[in-house]
Design an enzyme around this catalytic site. Sequence first.
Site, PDB file in Angstrom:
ATOM      1  N   SER A 124       0.828  -1.209   0.000  1.00 37.07           N
ATOM      2  CA  SER A 124       0.000   0.000   0.000  1.00 37.07           C
ATOM      3  C   SER A 124       0.861   1.258   0.000  1.00 37.07           C
ATOM      4  CB  SER A 124      -0.901   0.007   1.243  1.00 37.07           C
ATOM      5  OG  SER A 124      -1.557   1.250   1.377  1.00 37.07           O
ATOM      6  N   TYR A 148      -1.402  -0.470  10.395  1.00 37.55           N
ATOM      7  CA  TYR A 148      -1.750  -1.080   9.099  1.00 37.55           C
ATOM      8  C   TYR A 148      -0.579  -0.917   8.128  1.00 37.55           C
ATOM      9  CZ  TYR A 148      -3.448  -1.305   4.357  1.00 37.55           C
ATOM     10  OH  TYR A 148      -3.569  -1.581   3.019  1.00 37.55           O
ATOM     11  N   LYS A 152       2.323  -3.707   6.550  1.00 38.06           N
ATOM     12  CA  LYS A 152       2.657  -3.873   5.132  1.00 38.06           C
ATOM     13  C   LYS A 152       4.168  -3.754   4.934  1.00 38.06           C
ATOM     14  CE  LYS A 152      -1.454  -4.322   3.225  1.00 38.06           C
ATOM     15  NZ  LYS A 152      -1.864  -5.539   2.517  1.00 38.06           N
TER      16      LYS A 152
HETATM   17  C1  WQD Z   1      -9.799   9.567   0.685  1.00 40.41           C
HETATM   18  C2  WQD Z   1     -10.072  11.058   0.867  1.00 40.41           C
HETATM   19  C3  WQD Z   1     -10.325  11.693   3.162  1.00 40.41           C
HETATM   20  C4  WQD Z   1     -14.049   9.469   3.824  1.00 40.41           C
HETATM   21  C5  WQD Z   1      -7.010   4.663   2.810  1.00 40.41           C
HETATM   22  C6  WQD Z   1      -5.881   3.828   3.359  1.00 40.41           C
HETATM   23  C7  WQD Z   1      -5.091   3.244   2.224  1.00 40.41           C
HETATM   24  C8  WQD Z   1      -5.986   2.474   1.303  1.00 40.41           C
HETATM   25  C9  WQD Z   1      -7.111   3.373   0.801  1.00 40.41           C
HETATM   26  C10 WQD Z   1      -5.860   0.173   1.932  1.00 40.41           C
HETATM   27  C11 WQD Z   1      -9.307  11.662   2.036  1.00 40.41           C
HETATM   28  C12 WQD Z   1     -11.622  11.920   2.406  1.00 40.41           C
HETATM   29  C13 WQD Z   1     -12.909  10.006   3.247  1.00 40.41           C
HETATM   30  C14 WQD Z   1     -15.094  10.328   4.240  1.00 40.41           C
HETATM   31  C15 WQD Z   1     -13.830  12.215   3.470  1.00 40.41           C
HETATM   32  N1  WQD Z   1      -6.517   1.352   1.946  1.00 40.41           N
HETATM   33  N2  WQD Z   1     -12.814  11.355   3.072  1.00 40.41           N
HETATM   34  N3  WQD Z   1     -14.946  11.685   4.048  1.00 40.41           N
HETATM   35  O1  WQD Z   1      -7.371   7.634   3.574  1.00 40.41           O
HETATM   36  O2  WQD Z   1      -6.499   8.051   1.198  1.00 40.41           O
HETATM   37  O3  WQD Z   1      -6.474   5.751   2.111  1.00 40.41           O
HETATM   38  O4  WQD Z   1      -7.802   3.871   1.958  1.00 40.41           O
HETATM   39  O5  WQD Z   1      -4.868  -0.113   1.316  1.00 40.41           O
HETATM   40  O6  WQD Z   1      -4.098   2.404   2.756  1.00 40.41           O
HETATM   41  O7  WQD Z   1      -5.033   4.695   4.094  1.00 40.41           O
HETATM   42  O8  WQD Z   1      -8.648   6.808   1.539  1.00 40.41           O
HETATM   43  O9  WQD Z   1     -11.022   6.848   0.925  1.00 40.41           O
HETATM   44  O10 WQD Z   1     -10.405   6.925   3.390  1.00 40.41           O
HETATM   45  O11 WQD Z   1      -9.997   8.919   1.949  1.00 40.41           O
HETATM   46  O12 WQD Z   1     -13.716  13.450   3.315  1.00 40.41           O
HETATM   47  O13 WQD Z   1     -16.150   9.898   4.794  1.00 40.41           O
HETATM   48  O14 WQD Z   1     -11.459  11.249   1.179  1.00 40.41           O
HETATM   49  O15 WQD Z   1     -10.077  12.770   4.091  1.00 40.41           O
HETATM   50  O16 WQD Z   1      -8.938  13.000   1.680  1.00 40.41           O
HETATM   51  P1  WQD Z   1      -7.215   7.171   2.167  1.00 40.41           P
HETATM   52  P2  WQD Z   1     -10.086   7.313   1.988  1.00 40.41           P
END
Ligand code: WQD
Length: 334
Positions: A124, A148, A152
Amino acid sequence: MNVLLTGGCGYIGSHVAVVLMAAGHHVAIVDNLSNSHQGVVDRISEIAGRSPAFHRGDVADVKLVRDVIREHSVDSVIHLAGFKSVGESVQWPLKYYQNNVCGALGLLEAMEAESVAHLVFSSSATIYGDPRYLPVDESHPQHVINAYGRSKLHIEDMLRDVCVSRPSLGAVCLRYFNPVGAHSSGLIGDRPRGIPNNLMPYVVQVASGELERLKVFGDDYPTPDGTGVRDYIHVMDLAEGHVAALDYLSSNSGWHAFNLGTGRGYSVLEMIRAFEAQSGRSIPFEITGRRQGDVACSYADIRSAAQGLNWRATRSLEDMCASAWGFQSRLAGG
Ligand code: WQD
């Protein structure tokens, strides 16, 4: 090839299974169904026109994995099984080390005992932490900030050591950015248990009316519209990257790592607008405070995967949103 696919009933795993089978590979899934359903095997079969083998169990069960390897004459492994919630890993780090790291340890022991020498590992982009420069390339400093991501990284480092001790072993670590979307049939997709942590499945459930509104975690980041920017990649492009990695291992041993992203980022507000355009649904949202651990902006340097794997993402943001909505619509019987 005869591929052992761990975690093959999950979101990423089911799409990897479909692409592997379309490429002519034979697939044997091992999945403990802790975050997935066995019914996904039927969906995979429906799409592929033939069935993968399925064994319910844990990759840490060395005897089970060795039996599956022998039964299916496995020559390659794609390892996706693992817990993947950042927030949960902060609350229960030991659960993540036990499941993810010890699971990989058991798998490696079984592979060694059965002389299986090709491994593709689901890593990741989280291991990079807050980007020091952009786009993020594979040499970017690794600065994990949660269990997490650290799990990895520990597995990547274990693979480095095993590749030194076993020169015949080939291992490719695929560092995913943000997988979204679904297979065009709408039969498989991202349906996490409980309230989604990730943006896209949350947006989908707001569009379907299951959730009332989206919380946008902060609009005061140093980005064009103030909201977080990420490199969203269609899950089918990601799955095709795994087949490219298997092909790469047919002529490369040793340890390798590649970013799987599109090379460009989209903000939360851009994702909302794109999804509204593709679904025809309005996504009500409110701006709230930042989420702990979030970074402002992250997107991949894609040159290494293009050169090494001869792979690049081809699907558009519109495809990502339309297919995610297509899966939800089919789920709802639409
Ligand atoms: C994306 C953007 C949030 C939810 C994570 C893991 C990564 C991978 C993918 C496993 C950010 C914003 C999110 C919400 C929001 N997983 N957001 N409201 O955090 O980039 O990555 O998931 O491998 O390892 O870290 O993805 O989709 O959670 O967030 O505003 O309800 O959307 O702040 O900017 P992230 P995400």
